[in-house]
Design an enzyme around this catalytic site. Structure first.
Site, mmCIF file in Angstrom:
data_model
loop_
_atom_site.group_PDB
_atom_site.id
_atom_site.type_symbol
_atom_site.label_atom_id
_atom_site.label_comp_id
_atom_site.label_asym_id
_atom_site.label_seq_id
_atom_site.Cartn_x
_atom_site.Cartn_y
_atom_site.Cartn_z
ATOM 1 N N ASP A 154 30.195 -56.879 30.514
ATOM 2 C CA ASP A 154 30.012 -57.923 30.077
ATOM 3 C C ASP A 154 29.949 -59.132 31.155
ATOM 4 O OD1 ASP A 154 29.715 -60.532 28.254
ATOM 5 O OD2 ASP A 154 30.812 -59.367 26.568
ATOM 6 N N VAL A 180 29.091 -62.819 25.939
ATOM 7 C CA VAL A 180 28.833 -61.913 24.751
ATOM 8 C C VAL A 180 27.581 -61.070 25.126
ATOM 9 C CG1 VAL A 180 28.993 -61.581 22.362
ATOM 10 C CG2 VAL A 180 29.901 -63.840 23.220
ATOM 11 N N HIS A 181 27.788 -60.571 26.200
ATOM 12 C CA HIS A 181 26.431 -59.678 26.862
ATOM 13 C C HIS A 181 27.059 -58.116 26.944
ATOM 14 C CE1 HIS A 181 24.502 -63.431 29.034
ATOM 15 N NE2 HIS A 181 24.306 -63.300 27.897
ATOM 16 N N SER A 182 27.627 -57.869 25.929
ATOM 17 C CA SER A 182 28.247 -56.430 25.851
ATOM 18 C C SER A 182 27.196 -55.495 25.839
ATOM 19 C CB SER A 182 29.224 -56.017 24.786
ATOM 20 O OG SER A 182 28.813 -56.585 23.489
#
Length: 470
Positions: A277, A417-419
């Protein structure tokens, strides 16, 4: 109790799962069952209107019935409630509408790990088929008949976005007018999956046109407990509502839920999964003059820059936080506008596959702290360089002292929130999401991104749905 068999069961109607189910059901002889843990509207008129508003991010508040909320710690002493979409469209229904492709170097690296299908040369047709690009439809890099409309803010329509763009060019950053052209990083408008101010999530774009097909069934409020395996083959999905038999199972519940489902199914021996992330810090600024944000989007320009082989992203909001996430679109225009500063260098975070608790481990290395300091100083330098951008809110004593700036960053720390990359292709699954060691199971979502992207993964999630469908 066992339910009617399907040829393919897709778990999760998010950015990849909805795409996959819609594409697979184009074959009338293939029976597709799509299971969604949250609500599943049947048309755009039934969709919550606040989630279709591309000018704000009203779905990103925690503890709503349409969200998964995870207990997390961003760094030592920084608790956080992480929100992900739990309804038709998944997080494309609640996110900001940022729809930027990975870079060519991302795709090259992914192809080395997961196979040539991920390379730009082999995947360009899929990227083009996703979109109808409203500005670049005639470009050979873009599509003009795909399900998702791509639009961009006109940077000269707002004094703050025009000033941010001018300041970035004056500082020597390249003009990147098309951030989906796999070009060198620079300053340019943010591509969004929106049309006339409507957030065009994957439910609207892919699923609603497919719902009339008799071979596609969508079941809402159906939370999956596990994949049922007999011998070395998956044969069904067990949910709280009962068991559903399927010839092939595709787990598409997202980078955080998919590994938990595999673990509950005995298909992943790990107790914890690593994922990637991007940490985020918000810099506020008060422009010299006020103007209302455009009605179509909250995003202005984004600057991408490379620092020591890492990518940082400085993304501009044209709305204050109060109007962006909760109040009326015109409220509190005198509050500071926002600049989101993201370190898009890979960060190794971990999720407990039993409890779901997340430890982000942000700022845990000297390199991570160095990159975030550089990115914050880049943002403040840009604000200070152009009179129209006004004053920023980073204290002077923090900017002049690394330790003080580290403390300020820690106090403002968030996440993009770039998981992704919790079940990476090339090791746990192959390039088409096939799980190693058991027949009849695939994974299709951002969990299979081979390693961390240097830009946000929403467009990559849709690409993965298309790739696995093919």
């Amino acid at each position: 109790m066992s339910r009617t068999a399907a040829d393919v069961i897709v778990i999760g109607a998010g950015a990849a799962g909805a795409v996959l189910a819609a594409r697979l059901s184009e074959d009338p002889d293939r029976r597709v069952l799509l299971l969604e843990a949250g609500p599943a509207p049947r048309s755009i008129s039934e969709f919550p209107s606040e989630l279709l508003d591309a000018s704000r991010v009203l779905g990103a508040r925690p503890f709503r019935s349409r969200n998964w909320t995870y207990n997390a710690e961003l760094a030592h002493g920084r608790p956080f409630d992480l929100v992900r979409g739990r309804m038709l469209g998944g997080s494309t229904s609640i996110n900001g509408g940022y729809f930027i492709r990975p870079t060519e170097s991302d795709l090259t690296r992914w192809a080395e790990l997961a196979g040539p299908e991920w390379s730009l040369n082999r995947s360009l047709d899929l990227w083009r088929g996703i979109e109808t690009d409203l500005e670049y439809a005639t470009s050979p890099l873009h599509g003009d008949r795909g399900p998702i409309p791509i639009s961009r803010a006109q940077l000269d329509s707002h004094p703050a976005s025009a000033a941010f763009y001018e300041a970035s060019l004056a500082a020597g950053y390249p003009d990147e007018s098309d951030k989906n052209a796999f070009s060198e990083p620079g300053i340019g408008p943010v591509p969004t999956n929106s049309l006339n101010g409507v957030r065009w999530n994957v439910a609207v774009a892919y699923l609603f046109p497919a719902l009339a097909r008799p071979n596609l069934q969508v079941r809402a409020h159906t939370e999956v407990e596990s994949v049922v395996v007999r011998g070395r083959r998956a044969v069904a999905v067990q949910t709280r509502a009962g068991r559903f038999d399927g010839a092939e199972i595709v787990v598409a519940a997202g980078a955080l839920e998919s590994p938990r489902i595999l673990a509950r199914s005995g298909l992943d021996p790990r107790s914890h999964a690593f994922f990637r992330d991007h940490p985020q810090v918000i810099v506020g600024h008060r422009p010299a003059s006020r103007a209302l944000a455009p009605e179509s989007t909250w995003m202005g320009a984004a600057l991408h820059a490379n620092i020591d082989d890492a990518t940082v992203e400085i993304l501009q909001s044209l709305r204050p936080m109060s109007a962006l996430v909760g109040e009326s679109a015109t409220a509190n225009e005198l509050n500071p506008l926002l600049i989101s500063v993201n370190d898009n260098h890979e960060q190794r975070s971990v999720i407990d596959l039993v409890s779901g608790r997340i430890e982000y481990n942000y700022l845990g290395s000297s390199r991570a702290r160095f990159l975030m300091r550089r990115a914050v100083r880049m943002a403040t330098d840009l604000v200070e360089s152009h009179g129209a951008l006004g004053l920023h809110d980073v204290p002077d004593d923090a900017l002049s002292n690394d330790s003080a700036l580290d403390a300020w960053i820690h106090s403002r720390l968030g996440t993009s929130v770039h998981s992704g990359s919790s079940i990476p292709a090339g090791s746990v699954v192959d390039g088409f999401g096939v799980l190693q060691g058991v027949a009849g199971v695939r994974v299709a979502d951002t969990s299979i991104i081979p390693d961390g992207p240097s830009r946000g993964p929403a467009a990559s999630a849709v690409f993965i749905g298309e790739l696995v469908a093919r």
